[in-house]
Design a protein around this motif. Sequence first.
Motif, short mmCIF file in Angstrom:
data_model
loop_
_atom_site.label_atom_id
_atom_site.label_comp_id
_atom_site.label_asym_id
_atom_site.label_seq_id
_atom_site.Cartn_x
_atom_site.Cartn_y
_atom_site.Cartn_z
N GLU A 170 0.83 -1.20 0.00
CA GLU A 170 0.00 0.00 0.00
C GLU A 170 0.86 1.25 0.00
N ALA A 171 0.28 2.34 -0.48
CA ALA A 171 0.94 3.63 -0.43
C ALA A 171 0.84 4.18 0.99
N ARG A 172 1.85 4.92 1.41
CA ARG A 172 1.81 5.52 2.74
C ARG A 172 0.64 6.50 2.86
N SER A 173 0.35 7.20 1.77
CA SER A 173 -0.79 8.11 1.74
C SER A 173 -1.11 8.45 0.28
N ILE A 174 -2.26 9.05 0.07
CA ILE A 174 -2.62 9.49 -1.28
C ILE A 174 -1.59 10.48 -1.82
N LEU A 175 -1.15 11.39 -0.95
CA LEU A 175 -0.19 12.41 -1.38
C LEU A 175 1.14 11.80 -1.80
N GLU A 176 1.59 10.76 -1.10
CA GLU A 176 2.85 10.14 -1.47
C GLU A 176 2.72 9.32 -2.76
N PHE A 177 1.55 8.77 -3.01
CA PHE A 177 1.31 8.13 -4.29
C PHE A 177 1.44 9.15 -5.42
N VAL A 178 0.88 10.35 -5.20
CA VAL A 178 1.00 11.42 -6.19
C VAL A 178 2.46 11.82 -6.38
N VAL A 179 3.22 11.84 -5.30
CA VAL A 179 4.65 12.16 -5.37
C VAL A 179 5.37 11.20 -6.32
N PHE A 180 5.07 9.92 -6.19
CA PHE A 180 5.74 8.93 -7.05
C PHE A 180 5.35 9.15 -8.51
N ILE A 181 4.08 9.41 -8.77
CA ILE A 181 3.63 9.64 -10.15
C ILE A 181 4.34 10.87 -10.74
N ILE A 182 4.45 11.92 -9.95
CA ILE A 182 5.16 13.12 -10.43
C ILE A 182 6.62 12.80 -10.70
N GLY A 183 7.22 11.98 -9.84
CA GLY A 183 8.61 11.57 -10.06
C GLY A 183 8.78 10.84 -11.38
N VAL A 184 7.84 9.97 -11.72
CA VAL A 184 7.87 9.26 -13.00
C VAL A 184 7.77 10.25 -14.15
N ILE A 185 6.88 11.24 -14.02
CA ILE A 185 6.70 12.24 -15.07
C ILE A 185 7.96 13.08 -15.25
N VAL A 186 8.55 13.50 -14.13
CA VAL A 186 9.75 14.34 -14.20
C VAL A 186 10.91 13.60 -14.86
N LEU A 187 11.01 12.29 -14.60
CA LEU A 187 12.13 11.50 -15.12
C LEU A 187 11.77 10.74 -16.40
N LYS A 188 10.62 11.01 -16.98
CA LYS A 188 10.17 10.26 -18.15
C LYS A 188 11.22 10.28 -19.26
N ARG A 189 11.22 9.19 -20.03
CA ARG A 189 12.18 9.07 -21.13
C ARG A 189 11.57 9.64 -22.41
N ASP A 190 12.25 9.46 -23.52
CA ASP A 190 11.84 10.10 -24.77
C ASP A 190 10.61 9.46 -25.42
N THR A 191 10.29 8.22 -25.06
CA THR A 191 9.10 7.56 -25.60
C THR A 191 8.31 6.93 -24.47
N LEU A 192 7.03 6.66 -24.72
CA LEU A 192 6.19 6.02 -23.71
C LEU A 192 6.72 4.64 -23.36
#
Length: 218
Positions: A170-192
């Motif tokens: 489980e996620a520690r909280s809804i906000l921390e789940f959002v943190v991880f998603i933002i991290g993926v977006i910030v570090l996204k590569r050149d293709t999906l």
Amino acid sequence: MNKFLNDIRSSKNPISINRKIINTMAVLFIGITLGTFSKFLDFCQAELPSVLMAIDGALDVHNFLGRFAIWVLIALCISIYSNSALRASLNVFVFFVGMVTSYYLYSNYVAGFFPRSYAMIWFGFTMISPFLVFVCWYAKGKSKAAAILSMLILAVLFNMTFVYGWGYFEARSILEFVVFIIGVIVLKRDTLRNSVLMGTISIMFAFLLNMVIPFSFG
């Protein structure tokens, strides 16, 4: 190796001295503001709206700001969007100096107590942050080395965001789940496809890291 070096050269976008000073001062101001706000929530939690409370709260903002994930994400964003590794180190260091100093000044002079052992952890984290983000800055490149670095960063963020073991996840909280998603977006590569691959491998790295260093990052 050549591609990695090209990534470094292409990522360095020169800016004026005045712009550098303004950017660093802005980062310092944000750090001071967030540090003060975080301690304010800690000190005045009994007066907060129920949605923000730690007990049965939908957002759990108080505890969320007391854990590492959000601060690591902010440091990552400052690092990635700085125009050089040295600038990333300076900006993140200034941010944490502002955040930690304002937090513990508020704690000492307004709240009336100073948690020394907990403060030492944050002071230590502040001191090593420039070295960590110096390396993290190179994750913005397009080389294989940059991709691997992005996976390792996401692995650490994953372990700060989720708690898991045999039979539970489980996620520690809804906000921390959002943190991880933002991290993926910030570090996204050149293709999906490459971004999905990065996310998948980073989770594998996270499990391995948790086996080697089975401590809570929360």
